[in-house]
Design an enzyme around this catalytic site. Structure first.
Site, PDB file in Angstrom:
ATOM      1  N   ALA A   2       0.803  -1.234   0.000  1.00  0.00           N
ATOM      2  CA  ALA A   2       0.000   0.000   0.000  1.00  0.00           C
ATOM      3  C   ALA A   2       0.832   1.278   0.000  1.00  0.00           C
ATOM      4  O   ALA A   2       0.290   2.353  -0.238  1.00  0.00           O
ATOM      5  CB  ALA A   2      -0.920   0.003   1.223  1.00  0.00           C
ATOM      6  N   GLY A  11       3.375   1.880  -2.023  1.00  0.00           N
ATOM      7  CA  GLY A  11       4.085   2.018  -3.294  1.00  0.00           C
ATOM      8  C   GLY A  11       3.457   3.007  -4.255  1.00  0.00           C
ATOM      9  O   GLY A  11       2.462   3.671  -3.942  1.00  0.00           O
ATOM     10  N   ARG A  41      15.520  -9.920 -16.058  1.00  0.00           N
ATOM     11  CA  ARG A  41      14.079 -10.159 -15.960  1.00  0.00           C
ATOM     12  C   ARG A  41      13.783 -11.336 -15.026  1.00  0.00           C
ATOM     13  O   ARG A  41      12.807 -11.345 -14.299  1.00  0.00           O
ATOM     14  CB  ARG A  41      13.508 -10.472 -17.344  1.00  0.00           C
ATOM     15  CG  ARG A  41      13.009  -9.251 -18.003  1.00  0.00           C
ATOM     16  CD  ARG A  41      12.393  -9.500 -19.355  1.00  0.00           C
ATOM     17  NE  ARG A  41      12.367  -8.220 -20.064  1.00  0.00           N
ATOM     18  CZ  ARG A  41      11.509  -7.254 -19.822  1.00  0.00           C
ATOM     19  NH1 ARG A  41      10.569  -7.409 -18.929  1.00  0.00           N
ATOM     20  NH2 ARG A  41      11.563  -6.100 -20.476  1.00  0.00           N
ATOM     21  N   ILE A  67      -2.289  -7.446  -8.781  1.00  0.00           N
ATOM     22  CA  ILE A  67      -1.779  -6.411  -9.685  1.00  0.00           C
ATOM     23  C   ILE A  67      -0.294  -6.645  -9.965  1.00  0.00           C
ATOM     24  O   ILE A  67       0.204  -6.334 -11.043  1.00  0.00           O
ATOM     25  CB  ILE A  67      -2.005  -5.005  -9.057  1.00  0.00           C
ATOM     26  CG1 ILE A  67      -3.518  -4.699  -9.015  1.00  0.00           C
ATOM     27  CG2 ILE A  67      -1.249  -3.924  -9.824  1.00  0.00           C
ATOM     28  CD1 ILE A  67      -3.878  -3.400  -8.295  1.00  0.00           C
ATOM     29  N   ASP A  73      -5.736  -2.534 -19.240  1.00  0.00           N
ATOM     30  CA  ASP A  73      -5.766  -2.787 -20.692  1.00  0.00           C
ATOM     31  C   ASP A  73      -7.101  -2.342 -21.286  1.00  0.00           C
ATOM     32  O   ASP A  73      -7.160  -1.819 -22.398  1.00  0.00           O
ATOM     33  CB  ASP A  73      -5.515  -4.275 -20.975  1.00  0.00           C
ATOM     34  CG  ASP A  73      -4.218  -4.757 -20.349  1.00  0.00           C
ATOM     35  OD1 ASP A  73      -3.234  -3.992 -20.382  1.00  0.00           O
ATOM     36  OD2 ASP A  73      -4.191  -5.865 -19.789  1.00  0.00           O
ATOM     37  N   ARG A 109      -7.140   1.549 -21.177  1.00  0.00           N
ATOM     38  CA  ARG A 109      -6.317   2.086 -22.271  1.00  0.00           C
ATOM     39  C   ARG A 109      -6.998   1.885 -23.620  1.00  0.00           C
ATOM     40  O   ARG A 109      -7.013   2.791 -24.457  1.00  0.00           O
ATOM     41  CB  ARG A 109      -4.958   1.377 -22.300  1.00  0.00           C
ATOM     42  CG  ARG A 109      -3.994   1.853 -21.262  1.00  0.00           C
ATOM     43  CD  ARG A 109      -2.629   1.180 -21.454  1.00  0.00           C
ATOM     44  NE  ARG A 109      -1.702   1.657 -20.443  1.00  0.00           N
ATOM     45  CZ  ARG A 109      -0.852   0.866 -19.786  1.00  0.00           C
ATOM     46  NH1 ARG A 109      -0.798  -0.427 -20.032  1.00  0.00           N
ATOM     47  NH2 ARG A 109      -0.034   1.383 -18.884  1.00  0.00           N
ATOM     48  N   HIS A 117      -1.877 -10.256 -19.780  1.00  0.00           N
ATOM     49  CA  HIS A 117      -1.670  -8.870 -19.340  1.00  0.00           C
ATOM     50  C   HIS A 117      -0.288  -8.346 -19.705  1.00  0.00           C
ATOM     51  O   HIS A 117       0.215  -7.427 -19.091  1.00  0.00           O
ATOM     52  CB  HIS A 117      -1.914  -8.789 -17.822  1.00  0.00           C
ATOM     53  CG  HIS A 117      -1.827  -7.416 -17.252  1.00  0.00           C
ATOM     54  ND1 HIS A 117      -2.584  -6.352 -17.708  1.00  0.00           N
ATOM     55  CD2 HIS A 117      -1.055  -6.900 -16.251  1.00  0.00           C
ATOM     56  CE1 HIS A 117      -2.293  -5.265 -17.014  1.00  0.00           C
ATOM     57  NE2 HIS A 117      -1.358  -5.573 -16.125  1.00  0.00           N
ATOM     58  N   MET A 158      -2.822   2.721 -13.314  1.00  0.00           N
ATOM     59  CA  MET A 158      -3.000   1.362 -12.769  1.00  0.00           C
ATOM     60  C   MET A 158      -3.826   1.414 -11.489  1.00  0.00           C
ATOM     61  O   MET A 158      -4.677   0.543 -11.248  1.00  0.00           O
ATOM     62  CB  MET A 158      -1.621   0.731 -12.511  1.00  0.00           C
ATOM     63  CG  MET A 158      -1.675  -0.696 -12.030  1.00  0.00           C
ATOM     64  SD  MET A 158      -2.475  -1.824 -13.195  1.00  0.00           S
ATOM     65  CE  MET A 158      -3.811  -2.420 -12.168  1.00  0.00           C
TER      66      MET A 158
HETATM   67  N1  APR Z   1       5.265  -7.209   1.262  1.00  0.00           N
HETATM   68  C1  APR Z   1       4.522  -6.100   1.089  1.00  0.00           C
HETATM   69  N2  APR Z   1       4.893  -5.062   0.329  1.00  0.00           N
HETATM   70  C2  APR Z   1       6.074  -5.151  -0.298  1.00  0.00           C
HETATM   71  C3  APR Z   1       6.906  -6.283  -0.176  1.00  0.00           C
HETATM   72  C4  APR Z   1       6.450  -7.350   0.640  1.00  0.00           C
HETATM   73  N3  APR Z   1       7.182  -8.456   0.817  1.00  0.00           N
HETATM   74  N4  APR Z   1       8.012  -6.064  -0.934  1.00  0.00           N
HETATM   75  C5  APR Z   1       7.885  -4.852  -1.490  1.00  0.00           C
HETATM   76  N5  APR Z   1       6.708  -4.289  -1.110  1.00  0.00           N
HETATM   77  C6  APR Z   1       6.183  -2.959  -1.392  1.00  0.00           C
HETATM   78  C7  APR Z   1       7.280  -1.899  -1.468  1.00  0.00           C
HETATM   79  O1  APR Z   1       7.718  -1.542  -0.167  1.00  0.00           O
HETATM   80  C8  APR Z   1       6.552  -0.772  -2.181  1.00  0.00           C
HETATM   81  O2  APR Z   1       5.898   0.091  -1.275  1.00  0.00           O
HETATM   82  O3  APR Z   1       5.536  -2.901  -2.662  1.00  0.00           O
HETATM   83  C9  APR Z   1       5.514  -1.524  -3.051  1.00  0.00           C
HETATM   84  C10 APR Z   1       5.820  -1.454  -4.533  1.00  0.00           C
HETATM   85  O4  APR Z   1       5.788  -0.142  -4.920  1.00  0.00           O
HETATM   86  P1  APR Z   1       6.747   0.453  -6.064  1.00  0.00           P
HETATM   87  O5  APR Z   1       8.126  -0.034  -5.877  1.00  0.00           O
HETATM   88  O6  APR Z   1       6.488   1.922  -6.119  1.00  0.00           O
HETATM   89  O7  APR Z   1       6.193  -0.275  -7.398  1.00  0.00           O
HETATM   90  P2  APR Z   1       4.860   0.026  -8.236  1.00  0.00           P
HETATM   91  O8  APR Z   1       5.191   0.930  -9.355  1.00  0.00           O
HETATM   92  O9  APR Z   1       3.770   0.411  -7.299  1.00  0.00           O
HETATM   93  O10 APR Z   1       4.580  -1.412  -8.858  1.00  0.00           O
HETATM   94  C11 APR Z   1       4.288  -2.513  -8.038  1.00  0.00           C
HETATM   95  O11 APR Z   1       2.872  -3.578  -9.644  1.00  0.00           O
HETATM   96  O12 APR Z   1       2.484  -3.260 -11.917  1.00  0.00           O
HETATM   97  C12 APR Z   1       3.169  -3.926 -10.957  1.00  0.00           C
HETATM   98  O13 APR Z   1       5.155  -4.392 -12.138  1.00  0.00           O
HETATM   99  C13 APR Z   1       4.640  -3.675 -11.084  1.00  0.00           C
HETATM  100  O14 APR Z   1       5.102  -5.585  -9.814  1.00  0.00           O
HETATM  101  C14 APR Z   1       5.096  -4.187  -9.766  1.00  0.00           C
HETATM  102  C15 APR Z   1       4.001  -3.751  -8.833  1.00  0.00           C
END
Ligand code: APR
Length: 319
Positions: free
Chosen positions: A9, A11, A87, A117, A150, A153, A177, A226
């Site tokens: 939450a 992120g 990757r 997601i 998708d 968009r 996706h 998203m």
């Molecule tokens: N448990 C909970 N949250 C986690 C964990 C975990 N083990 N590991 C990482 N996170 C959190 C991070 O701390 C961060 O707040 O997930 C969040 C991810 O946020 P971002 O790095 O900003 O990534 P974001 O752009 O939001 O994308 C997240 O969605 O579309 C997909 O490919 C994208 O897989 C990626 C995901």
């Protein structure tokens, strides 16, 4: 009580998604889980004068409390790709995160709807399903890959060409996706496109995410659109299951037999939602000649993606 838990939450997707869910009047409890920053995000959102009571949960030891009693679990947790990471490295990290969160959901809220997601969705949904199977609580009607971006968009890009009102433009997008697995059904529209327009539209819908990555100069991928798409999908789930509204339809990636004849057991299709999740999964539409080719390409890639998710869980179980 309608509790929604957002895992990841804090992120780029998680924060605006949590904001939109806080604005949904059907939500009475919003549980924000992450490994960082959720107390701050929760405090901030908690001042908004909508019904949802917001609580921040941080670290694995609080995952159970975040999940207990959840009606819907949304998972945007993950890590962005860092320099030097392949990757496969990225896949293994995100797959591990999703597996851990799915294990929590299988233990603490096995009957919740789970909306995934975290990418790659084509593989992470099978991961959640395999984990739920291991715990003996798998119900294919309740686990969804969110492909709504998708659809969002496609409606936007198509209406730019046709000039039709974007709000009433509906383009089914089925398959998977990512890239070539995304199959927009442009033949279902009354507008007739030239071959060049059609090819450009399909390409733009399949690779729309790249426009955002490029415009953000490598600093991230789609987050706001998203989050909008994720909130729209959760809202559809709540309309169908809480308000018991009839006729709620969304495209979503689920375990289904709609494309089983072609060897894939997960596929995004038009789904009618009800109180228990998927009420009806629509069969494949009739394809144009061009769409038949796109479908074949989507199937070939999906098979590999799905197997990768299943193998990840099998391998980690054997360790
Ligand atoms: N448990 C909970 N949250 C986690 C964990 C975990 N083990 N590991 C990482 N996170 C959190 C991070 O701390 C961060 O707040 O997930 C969040 C991810 O946020 P971002 O790095 O900003 O990534 P974001 O752009 O939001 O994308 C997240 O969605 O579309 C997909 O490919 C994208 O897989 C990626 C995901």
């Amino acid at each position: 009580m309608v509790k929604v838990a957002v895992l990841g939450a804090a992120g780029g997707i998680g924060q605006p998604l949590s904001l939109l869910l806080k604005a949904n009047p059907l939500v009475t409890e919003l549980a924000l889980f992450d490994i960082v920053n959720t107390p701050g995000v929760a405090a901030d959102l908690s001042h908004i004068n909508t019904p949802a009571k917001v609580t921040g949960y941080i670290g694995d030891e609080q995952l159970g409390d975040a999940l207990k009693g959840a009606h819907v679990v949304v998972i945007p947790a993950g890590v962005p790709r860092k320099p030097g990471m392949t990757r496969d490295d990225l896949f293994n990290i995100n797959a591990g995160i999703v597996k851990n969160l799915a294990t929590g959901a299988a233990k603490h809220c096995p009957k919740a709807f789970v909306a995934v997601i975290s990418n790659p969705v084509n593989s992470t949904v099978p991961i959640v399903a395999e984990v739920f199977k291991q715990h003996g609580v798998f119900d294919p009607k309740r686990i969804f890959g969110v492909t709504t971006l998708d659809i969002v968009r496609a409606a936007t890009f198509v209406s730019e060409i046709t000039g039709a009102d974007v709000a009433s433009t509906n383009v089914p997008v089925i398959g998977g996706h990512s890239g070539a697995t995304i199959l927009p059904i442009l033949s279902s529209l009354s507008h007739s496109f030239t071959d060049a327009q059609r090819d450009a539209l399909v390409q733009r819908i399949q690779y729309g995410g790249d426009e955002v990555v490029k415009a953000k100069n490598g600093a991230g991928s789609a987050t706001l659109s998203m989050a909008y798409a994720g909130a729209r999908f959760v809202s559809a789930l709540l309309d169908a299951s809480v308000l018991k509204k009839a006729g709620v339809k969304e495209c979503t990636y689920i375990k289904t037999d709609v494309a089983a004849a072609d060897g894939v057991e997960y596929f995004s299709t038009v789904v009618e939602l009800g109180v228990d999740g998927v009420a009806v999964a629509h069969p494949l539409p009739s394809f144009s000649e061009h769409e038949k080719k796109l479908y074949a390409a989507a199937i070939a890639e999906l098979k590999v993606n799905i197997q990768k998710g299943i193998d990840f869980v099998a391998k980690s179980a054997a360790l």
